[in-house]
Design a protein around this motif. Sequence first.
Motif, PDB file in Angstrom:
ATOM      1  N   THR A 195      42.813  29.884  41.766  1.00  0.00           N
ATOM      2  CA  THR A 195      41.651  29.834  43.239  1.00  0.00           C
ATOM      3  C   THR A 195      40.533  28.750  42.582  1.00  0.00           C
ATOM      4  OG1 THR A 195      41.058  31.527  42.201  1.00  0.00           O
ATOM      5  CG2 THR A 195      42.697  31.524  44.347  1.00  0.00           C
ATOM      6  N   ASN A 196      40.414  30.091  40.832  1.00  0.00           N
ATOM      7  CA  ASN A 196      39.402  28.764  39.947  1.00  0.00           C
ATOM      8  C   ASN A 196      39.556  27.423  39.904  1.00  0.00           C
ATOM      9  OD1 ASN A 196      37.685  31.353  40.227  1.00  0.00           O
ATOM     10  ND2 ASN A 196      38.547  32.394  38.404  1.00  0.00           N
TER      11      ASN A 196
ATOM     12  N   TRP B 157      46.426  34.439  40.579  1.00  0.00           N
ATOM     13  CA  TRP B 157      45.932  33.985  42.044  1.00  0.00           C
ATOM     14  C   TRP B 157      44.348  34.030  41.944  1.00  0.00           C
ATOM     15  CZ3 TRP B 157      46.949  32.268  46.024  1.00  0.00           C
ATOM     16  CH2 TRP B 157      48.039  32.411  46.279  1.00  0.00           C
ATOM     17  N   THR B 158      44.053  35.389  40.404  1.00  0.00           N
ATOM     18  CA  THR B 158      42.366  34.754  40.286  1.00  0.00           C
ATOM     19  C   THR B 158      41.910  33.458  39.588  1.00  0.00           C
ATOM     20  OG1 THR B 158      42.051  36.737  39.887  1.00  0.00           O
ATOM     21  CG2 THR B 158      40.320  35.858  39.358  1.00  0.00           C
ATOM     22  N   LYS B 159      42.760  33.228  38.208  1.00  0.00           N
ATOM     23  CA  LYS B 159      42.768  31.934  37.791  1.00  0.00           C
ATOM     24  C   LYS B 159      43.205  30.448  38.711  1.00  0.00           C
ATOM     25  CE  LYS B 159      44.298  33.622  33.670  1.00  0.00           C
ATOM     26  NZ  LYS B 159      45.269  34.051  32.157  1.00  0.00           N
TER      27      LYS B 159
ATOM     28  N   ILE C 105      40.992  37.567  46.372  1.00  0.00           N
ATOM     29  CA  ILE C 105      41.833  35.955  46.159  1.00  0.00           C
ATOM     30  C   ILE C 105      40.997  35.600  47.607  1.00  0.00           C
ATOM     31  CG2 ILE C 105      43.279  34.723  45.969  1.00  0.00           C
ATOM     32  CD1 ILE C 105      42.526  36.620  43.930  1.00  0.00           C
TER      33      ILE C 105
ATOM     34  N   ASN D 141      36.130  42.046  41.351  1.00  0.00           N
ATOM     35  CA  ASN D 141      37.316  40.178  40.275  1.00  0.00           C
ATOM     36  C   ASN D 141      38.449  39.836  41.236  1.00  0.00           C
ATOM     37  OD1 ASN D 141      34.375  40.055  38.786  1.00  0.00           O
ATOM     38  ND2 ASN D 141      35.538  41.303  37.890  1.00  0.00           N
ATOM     39  N   GLU D 142      38.567  41.473  41.917  1.00  0.00           N
ATOM     40  CA  GLU D 142      40.225  41.178  41.714  1.00  0.00           C
ATOM     41  C   GLU D 142      40.304  40.615  43.514  1.00  0.00           C
ATOM     42  OE1 GLU D 142      42.102  45.174  41.089  1.00  0.00           O
ATOM     43  OE2 GLU D 142      42.437  44.412  39.446  1.00  0.00           O
TER      44      GLU D 142
ATOM     45  N   HIS E  94      40.812  41.829  49.961  1.00  0.00           N
ATOM     46  CA  HIS E  94      40.337  40.488  49.797  1.00  0.00           C
ATOM     47  C   HIS E  94      38.674  40.136  50.265  1.00  0.00           C
ATOM     48  CE1 HIS E  94      43.609  40.402  46.212  1.00  0.00           C
ATOM     49  NE2 HIS E  94      44.809  40.704  48.113  1.00  0.00           N
TER      50      HIS E  94
END
Length: 483
Positions: free
Chosen positions: A348-349, A344-346, A398, A395-396, A373
């Motif tokens: 959204t970036n 999810w982090t990847k 979202i 960092n987690e 979040h």
Amino acid sequence: MSKSPYIPPEVKAYIEQYKIEDIIKDAVNTILSQKPADPYTTFSQYFGKLSTPVIELDEVTGLEILNNELKPTIQLIFTVQFKNQKLHFNSPLYFSQAFPEQEIFYDDEQKNMKQAIQEIEKVSLQLRGKKSKDQKQVDDTLMKYLTEHPNRINVIQQISFSLLSLHAHFMNQSLSKLLCQQFNTQEVKTPKIFVNLLQGSKVVGSKCKIYKFLLICDGEGAVQKIQNVVNNVKKTIISGKKGEAGLQYYQDGTFICPGDTIPDNIKIIEQAIDAAQLKDQVQLGLVWLAELFYVPEEKKYDLDNPKKLLDADQLIDYYFKLCQEKPIIVYLEDPIHHSDIVGWTKITNKFKDSKVKLGSRRLYSNIEKAKKHCEILTLQTNPELTEQQINQMNNERINLDYIYKPLYEYNTFTELQNHLTYLISKKSSLQFIIGDSLVDTEDSYFVDIAFSLPNSNINIGPPIKFEKIIKYNKFLKLCHESD
């Protein structure tokens, strides 16, 4: 007074309707029993209370009826005390039966609704004397009952969500405006429509891995535009090799994907939009529901070939390429499994500078998950954590653009209100998609909710089935009222 032969019949009827004699007698008895120094002030206070009417719950009963699928269900009937009268209200809500495991309305033989009616009678005893305006107090009582009687969620939901409809009815108020007050919404905007068009995935035995293809439209004439595209898709399916036999429906009226591949189905939709001359006016959303093709043992995704699983990076690259090739796509819902936080982090970036928006039905699904979040942690606010832990947790986080929420996922209205109010306060840009029930009824409560929230949208099946048309008509009515 009313027995006097000199009083006209219409005056007698008026006196009896509003129980004027009884009220005056009660007021006089109150004065005589208290013997206040200033009886006129006491009179004023007594009648002042009557001018601010209170709706008091007296009884809740259940009536066994058939739903639109000819299955037994329950209609709630409220009896209330209002303006010294005992009145009845039939609740229009039926959205609660969403999942098979929630069908506790049936008795052991699953032939009727005796168990549900008995449960309602038990709950009713605990609600007697409660006021319709005291939503939280009623919901606290309902949740206490649910804790003591697990799996009675259907009864609890229907009573809780009926309360505002009941209040609006007797107070002669618009339900959507009353809901706006509940959510402190100052400016009402017409929600954007997300329409379920094609249904895929293994849920319906389709080779196409996308769970749903959505038509997205807003602005003037949105319903008519959607209708035109839906009609064109229907014609295309019928004109195919299978003819009428190729036209199959999911339970909400959505067409089951006629094509086996993602490009085949997108092509049908693009052609339907072009034929209606609505290019750039009707767009496309893809609900992936990645849990349906996620392989937890491998932490990878089976999108095309079980022998060639994709990791998160490969899957995200596929999504990005697809959206570049098909600019009609403007929304992706649950493209990554909810437990795959790194994925999810990847994603959204990857999409943060794109016109394509990301949404989920799982990540912000309750207040606890939303806090994970939405809350930015610091050493000052969380001294029990180390700096490394705080950085990892931050960092987690979202950042979603949309959250999808059907009302049946909430136990009570208070739970819904607390959750959505929290999200509004923490993420003012977050868009809400309020979803219809999975079980088709004529209940259009979710449309009123959508019109009461900022940044709101509705998710609904295509305007084909009678039950859906009722909901579209409610949407059009509220559009007119908000102009």
